[in-house]
Motif scaffolding. Structure first.
Motif, PDB file in Angstrom:
ATOM      1  N   ALA A  24       0.831  -1.208   0.000  1.00  0.00           N
ATOM      2  CA  ALA A  24       0.000   0.000   0.000  1.00  0.00           C
ATOM      3  C   ALA A  24       0.869   1.263   0.000  1.00  0.00           C
ATOM      4  O   ALA A  24       0.510   2.267  -0.606  1.00  0.00           O
ATOM      5  CB  ALA A  24      -0.925  -0.003   1.202  1.00  0.00           C
ATOM      6  N   ALA A  25       2.009   1.210   0.659  1.00  0.00           N
ATOM      7  CA  ALA A  25       2.885   2.384   0.764  1.00  0.00           C
ATOM      8  C   ALA A  25       3.847   2.521  -0.412  1.00  0.00           C
ATOM      9  O   ALA A  25       4.400   3.602  -0.629  1.00  0.00           O
ATOM     10  CB  ALA A  25       3.684   2.312   2.062  1.00  0.00           C
ATOM     11  N   GLY A  55      -1.811   3.095 -12.995  1.00  0.00           N
ATOM     12  CA  GLY A  55      -1.849   1.632 -13.073  1.00  0.00           C
ATOM     13  C   GLY A  55      -1.049   0.974 -11.960  1.00  0.00           C
ATOM     14  O   GLY A  55      -1.483  -0.010 -11.353  1.00  0.00           O
ATOM     15  N   PHE A  56       0.129   1.528 -11.690  1.00  0.00           N
ATOM     16  CA  PHE A  56       0.973   0.999 -10.623  1.00  0.00           C
ATOM     17  C   PHE A  56       0.281   1.122  -9.268  1.00  0.00           C
ATOM     18  O   PHE A  56       0.285   0.188  -8.469  1.00  0.00           O
ATOM     19  CB  PHE A  56       2.305   1.759 -10.617  1.00  0.00           C
ATOM     20  N   THR A  57      -0.334   2.256  -9.025  1.00  0.00           N
ATOM     21  CA  THR A  57      -1.017   2.491  -7.751  1.00  0.00           C
ATOM     22  C   THR A  57      -2.211   1.561  -7.599  1.00  0.00           C
ATOM     23  O   THR A  57      -2.372   0.907  -6.562  1.00  0.00           O
ATOM     24  CB  THR A  57      -1.476   3.957  -7.654  1.00  0.00           C
ATOM     25  N   SER A  60      -1.022  -2.109  -7.154  1.00  0.00           N
ATOM     26  CA  SER A  60      -0.427  -2.320  -5.837  1.00  0.00           C
ATOM     27  C   SER A  60      -1.491  -2.345  -4.742  1.00  0.00           C
ATOM     28  O   SER A  60      -1.478  -3.203  -3.861  1.00  0.00           O
ATOM     29  CB  SER A  60       0.607  -1.233  -5.555  1.00  0.00           C
ATOM     30  N   TRP A  61      -2.422  -1.396  -4.796  1.00  0.00           N
ATOM     31  CA  TRP A  61      -3.470  -1.340  -3.781  1.00  0.00           C
ATOM     32  C   TRP A  61      -4.443  -2.503  -3.914  1.00  0.00           C
ATOM     33  O   TRP A  61      -4.979  -2.984  -2.916  1.00  0.00           O
ATOM     34  CB  TRP A  61      -4.185  -0.007  -3.826  1.00  0.00           C
ATOM     35  N   ALA A  62      -4.679  -2.978  -5.138  1.00  0.00           N
ATOM     36  CA  ALA A  62      -5.557  -4.135  -5.329  1.00  0.00           C
ATOM     37  C   ALA A  62      -4.933  -5.399  -4.738  1.00  0.00           C
ATOM     38  O   ALA A  62      -5.615  -6.184  -4.066  1.00  0.00           O
ATOM     39  CB  ALA A  62      -5.856  -4.331  -6.810  1.00  0.00           C
ATOM     40  N   LYS A  66      -6.371  -7.560  -1.594  1.00  0.00           N
ATOM     41  CA  LYS A  66      -6.592  -9.004  -1.700  1.00  0.00           C
ATOM     42  C   LYS A  66      -5.884  -9.736  -0.578  1.00  0.00           C
ATOM     43  O   LYS A  66      -6.437 -10.643   0.041  1.00  0.00           O
ATOM     44  CB  LYS A  66      -6.105  -9.496  -3.061  1.00  0.00           C
ATOM     45  N   LEU A  67      -4.644  -9.353  -0.301  1.00  0.00           N
ATOM     46  CA  LEU A  67      -3.893  -9.988   0.783  1.00  0.00           C
ATOM     47  C   LEU A  67      -4.523  -9.687   2.150  1.00  0.00           C
ATOM     48  O   LEU A  67      -4.567 -10.545   3.026  1.00  0.00           O
ATOM     49  CB  LEU A  67      -2.440  -9.515   0.778  1.00  0.00           C
ATOM     50  N   ALA A  68      -5.024  -8.473   2.318  1.00  0.00           N
ATOM     51  CA  ALA A  68      -5.656  -8.110   3.588  1.00  0.00           C
ATOM     52  C   ALA A  68      -6.933  -8.930   3.805  1.00  0.00           C
ATOM     53  O   ALA A  68      -7.204  -9.372   4.919  1.00  0.00           O
ATOM     54  CB  ALA A  68      -5.973  -6.622   3.617  1.00  0.00           C
TER      55      ALA A  68
END
Length: 73
Positions: A24-25, A55-57, A60-62, A66-68
């Motif tokens: 996320a960071a 796209g990168f943001t 990365s946040w997706a 998903k992991l969270a």
């Protein structure tokens, strides 16, 4: 369940949580690095300045989301 197994499970969960926070960071850190200064006000502008940063943001946040969600189960 032994103490070792409990400690190992806690350690794995901690690593996964750090991975989520790191993902996320990561776009924010990259935006701050690319601007050459640590100006928080410029981060949203940099993150939305083109297709690659957006796209990168989003990617990365997706992955972080998903992991969270996987951690909650």
């Amino acid at each position: 369940m032994s103490t070792y197994n409990i400690q190992q499970n806690v350690s794995e969960q901690t690593k996964r949580k750090l991975g989520v926070v790191g993902l996320a960071a990561l776009p924010v850190a990259a935006a701050m690095y690319s601007s050459g200064s640590i100006a928080i006000e410029q981060v949203p502008q940099i993150l939305t300045s083109g297709i690659f940063p957006i796209g990168f943001t989003v990617m990365s946040w997706a992955i972080a989301a998903k992991l969270a969600l996987k951690l909650r189960k």
